[in-house]
Scaffold this active site. Structure first.
Site, short mmCIF file in Angstrom:
data_model
loop_
_atom_site.label_atom_id
_atom_site.label_comp_id
_atom_site.label_asym_id
_atom_site.label_seq_id
_atom_site.Cartn_x
_atom_site.Cartn_y
_atom_site.Cartn_z
N TYR A 155 -21.14 26.54 98.64
CA TYR A 155 -21.06 25.48 97.64
C TYR A 155 -21.16 24.11 98.31
O TYR A 155 -21.59 23.14 97.70
CB TYR A 155 -19.77 25.62 96.84
CG TYR A 155 -19.82 24.90 95.51
CD1 TYR A 155 -20.85 25.13 94.60
CD2 TYR A 155 -18.84 23.99 95.15
CE1 TYR A 155 -20.90 24.48 93.38
CE2 TYR A 155 -18.88 23.33 93.92
CZ TYR A 155 -19.91 23.58 93.05
OH TYR A 155 -19.96 22.93 91.84
N LYS A 163 -17.23 17.79 93.07
CA LYS A 163 -16.56 18.29 91.87
C LYS A 163 -15.05 18.02 91.92
O LYS A 163 -14.43 17.80 90.87
CB LYS A 163 -16.81 19.79 91.70
CG LYS A 163 -18.24 20.14 91.34
CD LYS A 163 -18.64 19.63 89.97
CE LYS A 163 -19.99 20.18 89.53
NZ LYS A 163 -20.41 19.71 88.19
#
Length: 260
Positions: free
Chosen positions: A161, A168
């Site tokens: 990720y 995020k």
């Protein structure tokens, strides 16, 4: 006479949904759920190529407002909200489902991310929510609800990720601070954190198929979520049934996030 108890829960509400790319988009699930519960929709698209995929969905949903939006262009943001104000006079619901980073940055580790790529990812995926929230809030004259899309990788390390994890995490923090700042105006703010979904954005991650398979295997419910699971959760949070909820990061992942 129509029984008030049987009126759609979002009847008469005006909703802006940004970030639909095609029929597989999380934002499309939110728009469908809002429409099913009676809301009227404004929908944005990014560029003419995306418009080709989104326009049929707009016709299906009967959205009276359909406009281009590049969140890096302040004039685009102003134009969208000015048109909403012109046609509707106010706004009740706002969904931000926009995330982007240069392809080479998510494909490499965080150490290898470029300053430019990290900055662009943070601006488009995170701060654009703040910019749009500022405009949305001025039109939420009777209160309202705002939503943005996060992922489990904001709070725990998810292999591959990479730089989107810190981005995020910042987005979730922005949602909490906006919930605090906008609470006195009766505006509620949430980050939704769906499990991995087969979306265009997800396909840009390295070894995404492995991530999907792992989520399905680890989920207590034994299966992946879909865009309507996210959409109906978003719609629920927009209804009076969730009137005392704000600042949450709501996981919609079949329970994957509770697993060690």
């Amino acid at each position: 006479m129509t029984n008030e108890r049987h009126r759609p829960l979002l009847e008469g509400k005006k909703a802006l949904v940004s970030g639909i790319a095609n029929e597989h988009s999380i934002a499309y699930g939110c728009a469908k759920a809002f429409r099913e519960l009676g809301a009227e929709l404004a929908i944005t698209y990014t560029g003419e190529k995306t418009r080709t995929y989104v326009e049929p969905l707009v016709r299906e949903l009967g959205a009276p407002i359909f406009m281009p939006l590049d969140v890096t262009r302040p004039e685009d943001i102003r134009a969208v909200f000015n048109e909403i104000e012109r046609q509707w006079g106010q706004l009740d619901l706002f969904v931000h489902s926009i995330a982007w980073a240069p392809k080479e940055d998510p494909q490499g580790g965080l150490l290898d991310s470029s300053p430019e790529g990290f900055g662009q990812a943070m601006d488009i995926s995170c701060h654009s929510f703040v910019r749009m929230a500022r405009q949305a809030a001025r039109l939420m004259k009777d209160g309202g609800s705002m939503f943005t899309m996060s992922y489990y990788g904001a709070n725990k390390v998810v292999a591959n990720y990479n730089l989107m994890g810190p981005v995020k995490a910042a987005l979730e923090a922005c949602a909490r601070y906006l919930a605090y700042e906008l609470g006195p105006r009766h505006i509620r703010v949430h980050a939704l954190s769906p499990g991995p979904l087969k979306t265009r954005a997800g396909s840009g991650l390295k070894d995404f198929d492995l991530l999907l398979a792992d989520a399905a295997e680890r989920a207590p419910l034994g299966e992946l979520v879909d865009i309507m699971d996210v959409g109906f959760t978003c719609a629920f949070l927009a209804t009076p049934y969730a009137r005392r909820l704000s600042g949450e990061t709501m996981y919609i992942d079949g329970g994957v996030h509770i697993m060690a």
